[in-house]
Design a protein around this motif. Structure first.
Motif, PDB file in Angstrom:
ATOM      1  N   LYS A  36      88.190  59.549  15.316  1.00 37.53           N
ATOM      2  CA  LYS A  36      88.701  59.184  13.996  1.00 37.53           C
ATOM      3  C   LYS A  36      88.278  57.775  13.598  1.00 37.53           C
ATOM      4  O   LYS A  36      88.298  57.424  12.428  1.00 37.53           O
ATOM      5  CB  LYS A  36      90.225  59.286  13.967  1.00 37.53           C
ATOM      6  CG  LYS A  36      90.725  60.706  14.129  1.00 37.53           C
ATOM      7  CD  LYS A  36      92.224  60.736  14.181  1.00 37.53           C
ATOM      8  CE  LYS A  36      92.699  62.151  14.504  1.00 37.53           C
ATOM      9  NZ  LYS A  36      94.081  62.172  14.931  1.00 37.53           N
ATOM     10  N   LYS A  37      87.908  56.959  14.589  1.00 37.49           N
ATOM     11  CA  LYS A  37      87.500  55.582  14.321  1.00 37.49           C
ATOM     12  C   LYS A  37      86.001  55.348  14.481  1.00 37.49           C
ATOM     13  O   LYS A  37      85.486  54.332  14.032  1.00 37.49           O
ATOM     14  CB  LYS A  37      88.242  54.616  15.252  1.00 37.49           C
ATOM     15  CG  LYS A  37      89.730  54.532  15.011  1.00 37.49           C
ATOM     16  CD  LYS A  37      90.330  53.523  15.949  1.00 37.49           C
ATOM     17  CE  LYS A  37      91.814  53.324  15.740  1.00 37.49           C
ATOM     18  NZ  LYS A  37      92.345  52.329  16.688  1.00 37.49           N
ATOM     19  N   CYS A  38      85.311  56.264  15.150  1.00 39.85           N
ATOM     20  CA  CYS A  38      83.884  56.068  15.426  1.00 39.85           C
ATOM     21  C   CYS A  38      83.044  56.401  14.209  1.00 39.85           C
ATOM     22  O   CYS A  38      83.087  57.513  13.689  1.00 39.85           O
ATOM     23  CB  CYS A  38      83.445  56.926  16.614  1.00 39.85           C
ATOM     24  SG  CYS A  38      81.684  56.748  16.995  1.00 39.85           S
ATOM     25  N   GLY A  43      77.700  51.038   8.618  1.00 32.68           N
ATOM     26  CA  GLY A  43      78.423  50.039   7.847  1.00 32.68           C
ATOM     27  C   GLY A  43      78.455  48.685   8.532  1.00 32.68           C
ATOM     28  O   GLY A  43      78.683  47.669   7.886  1.00 32.68           O
ATOM     29  N   HIS A  44      78.221  48.677   9.829  1.00 34.18           N
ATOM     30  CA  HIS A  44      78.226  47.428  10.595  1.00 34.18           C
ATOM     31  C   HIS A  44      76.833  47.076  11.118  1.00 34.18           C
ATOM     32  O   HIS A  44      76.386  45.947  10.979  1.00 34.18           O
ATOM     33  CB  HIS A  44      79.168  47.528  11.795  1.00 34.18           C
ATOM     34  CG  HIS A  44      80.605  47.680  11.451  1.00 34.18           C
ATOM     35  ND1 HIS A  44      81.390  46.641  11.016  1.00 34.18           N
ATOM     36  CD2 HIS A  44      81.414  48.774  11.471  1.00 34.18           C
ATOM     37  CE1 HIS A  44      82.626  47.073  10.797  1.00 34.18           C
ATOM     38  NE2 HIS A  44      82.668  48.365  11.067  1.00 34.18           N
ATOM     39  N   PHE A  45      76.184  48.042  11.779  1.00 34.41           N
ATOM     40  CA  PHE A  45      74.899  47.813  12.439  1.00 34.41           C
ATOM     41  C   PHE A  45      73.966  48.994  12.192  1.00 34.41           C
ATOM     42  O   PHE A  45      74.406  50.075  11.816  1.00 34.41           O
ATOM     43  CB  PHE A  45      75.098  47.649  13.957  1.00 34.41           C
ATOM     44  CG  PHE A  45      75.997  46.514  14.334  1.00 34.41           C
ATOM     45  CD1 PHE A  45      75.537  45.203  14.335  1.00 34.41           C
ATOM     46  CD2 PHE A  45      77.317  46.742  14.696  1.00 34.41           C
ATOM     47  CE1 PHE A  45      76.371  44.155  14.677  1.00 34.41           C
ATOM     48  CE2 PHE A  45      78.162  45.708  15.049  1.00 34.41           C
ATOM     49  CZ  PHE A  45      77.678  44.405  15.037  1.00 34.41           C
ATOM     50  N   ASP A  46      72.679  48.793  12.466  1.00 32.47           N
ATOM     51  CA  ASP A  46      71.697  49.866  12.310  1.00 32.47           C
ATOM     52  C   ASP A  46      71.771  50.887  13.438  1.00 32.47           C
ATOM     53  O   ASP A  46      71.370  52.031  13.254  1.00 32.47           O
ATOM     54  CB  ASP A  46      70.276  49.295  12.248  1.00 32.47           C
ATOM     55  CG  ASP A  46      70.030  48.494  10.985  1.00 32.47           C
ATOM     56  OD1 ASP A  46      70.697  48.767   9.968  1.00 32.47           O
ATOM     57  OD2 ASP A  46      69.170  47.596  11.018  1.00 32.47           O
ATOM     58  N   GLU A  47      72.239  50.482  14.606  1.00 32.41           N
ATOM     59  CA  GLU A  47      72.333  51.349  15.781  1.00 32.41           C
ATOM     60  C   GLU A  47      73.718  51.224  16.399  1.00 32.41           C
ATOM     61  O   GLU A  47      74.318  50.148  16.349  1.00 32.41           O
ATOM     62  CB  GLU A  47      71.294  50.944  16.832  1.00 32.41           C
ATOM     63  CG  GLU A  47      69.859  51.065  16.377  1.00 32.41           C
ATOM     64  CD  GLU A  47      69.399  52.500  16.230  1.00 32.41           C
ATOM     65  OE1 GLU A  47      69.901  53.372  16.970  1.00 32.41           O
ATOM     66  OE2 GLU A  47      68.546  52.750  15.367  1.00 32.41           O
ATOM     67  N   THR A  68      77.962  63.837   8.641  1.00 33.08           N
ATOM     68  CA  THR A  68      76.730  63.415   7.978  1.00 33.08           C
ATOM     69  C   THR A  68      76.722  61.887   7.875  1.00 33.08           C
ATOM     70  O   THR A  68      77.775  61.245   7.996  1.00 33.08           O
ATOM     71  CB  THR A  68      76.656  64.002   6.566  1.00 33.08           C
ATOM     72  OG1 THR A  68      77.725  63.446   5.790  1.00 33.08           O
ATOM     73  CG2 THR A  68      76.745  65.522   6.585  1.00 33.08           C
ATOM     74  N   PRO A  69      75.569  61.309   7.602  1.00 29.94           N
ATOM     75  CA  PRO A  69      75.546  59.854   7.364  1.00 29.94           C
ATOM     76  C   PRO A  69      76.485  59.443   6.231  1.00 29.94           C
ATOM     77  O   PRO A  69      77.159  58.420   6.314  1.00 29.94           O
ATOM     78  CB  PRO A  69      74.082  59.579   7.020  1.00 29.94           C
ATOM     79  CG  PRO A  69      73.336  60.647   7.767  1.00 29.94           C
ATOM     80  CD  PRO A  69      74.222  61.868   7.667  1.00 29.94           C
ATOM     81  N   MET A  73      79.718  56.911   6.475  1.00 25.23           N
ATOM     82  CA  MET A  73      79.899  55.774   5.574  1.00 25.23           C
ATOM     83  C   MET A  73      81.260  55.853   4.892  1.00 25.23           C
ATOM     84  O   MET A  73      81.950  54.838   4.744  1.00 25.23           O
ATOM     85  CB  MET A  73      78.776  55.715   4.537  1.00 25.23           C
ATOM     86  CG  MET A  73      78.870  54.487   3.635  1.00 25.23           C
ATOM     87  SD  MET A  73      78.827  52.893   4.522  1.00 25.23           S
ATOM     88  CE  MET A  73      77.078  52.713   4.789  1.00 25.23           C
ATOM     89  N   ALA A  74      81.677  57.054   4.515  1.00 24.35           N
ATOM     90  CA  ALA A  74      82.994  57.222   3.894  1.00 24.35           C
ATOM     91  C   ALA A  74      84.094  56.856   4.893  1.00 24.35           C
ATOM     92  O   ALA A  74      85.084  56.208   4.529  1.00 24.35           O
ATOM     93  CB  ALA A  74      83.173  58.662   3.410  1.00 24.35           C
TER      94      ALA A  74
END
Length: 85
Positions: A36-38, A43-47, A68-69, A73-74
Motif C-alpha cells: 500500500k506504500k510501495c 515520484g521520488h527517484f528514477d529507480e 501501471t506507472p 504515480m497516483a
C-alpha cells in the motif's frame, strides 16, 4: 506494481532507510514491503532505491500487486497528500 522481499533476504538493514515512503519494515523473520506504500520510488527517484542497495538481489516486483506507472504515480500523490506534503 509494488515490490516484495524474498526469503533470500539476509537482514542487512540497508533497504529500510532508503525507502522514501517508509514501506519497508522488519517482518517476523525478514524485511517486508507494504504494497500500500510501495510506489517503486515513482515520484521520488528514477529507480527503486531498495533494489539499488540490496547486496543479494532479493527484491523483485510482486506479481500479486500489479500496477501501471500511472497507478504508481497516483499512489505517490495520495501518500504525499496524506503526509501533508
Amino acid at each position: 506494481m509494488a515490490l516484495m522481499i524474498t526469503d533470500e533476504c539476509i537482514n542487512c538493514d540497508v533497504c529500510e532507510p532508503e525507502c522514501p515512503n517508509d514501506a519497508i519494515s522488519m517482518g517476523p523473520e525478514i524485511y517486508v514491503i507494504d504494497p500500500k506504500k510501495c510506489t517503486e520510488c515513482v515520484g521520488h527517484f528514477d529507480e527503486p532505491q531498495c533494489i539499488q542497495v540490496c547486496p543479494v538481489e532479493c527484491i523483485p516486483r510482486d506479481p500479486e500487486h500489479l500496477e501501471t506507472p500511472d497507478g504508481l504515480m497516483a499512489k505517490y500523490h495520495a501518500l504525499q497528500a496524506a503526509k501533508g506534503a
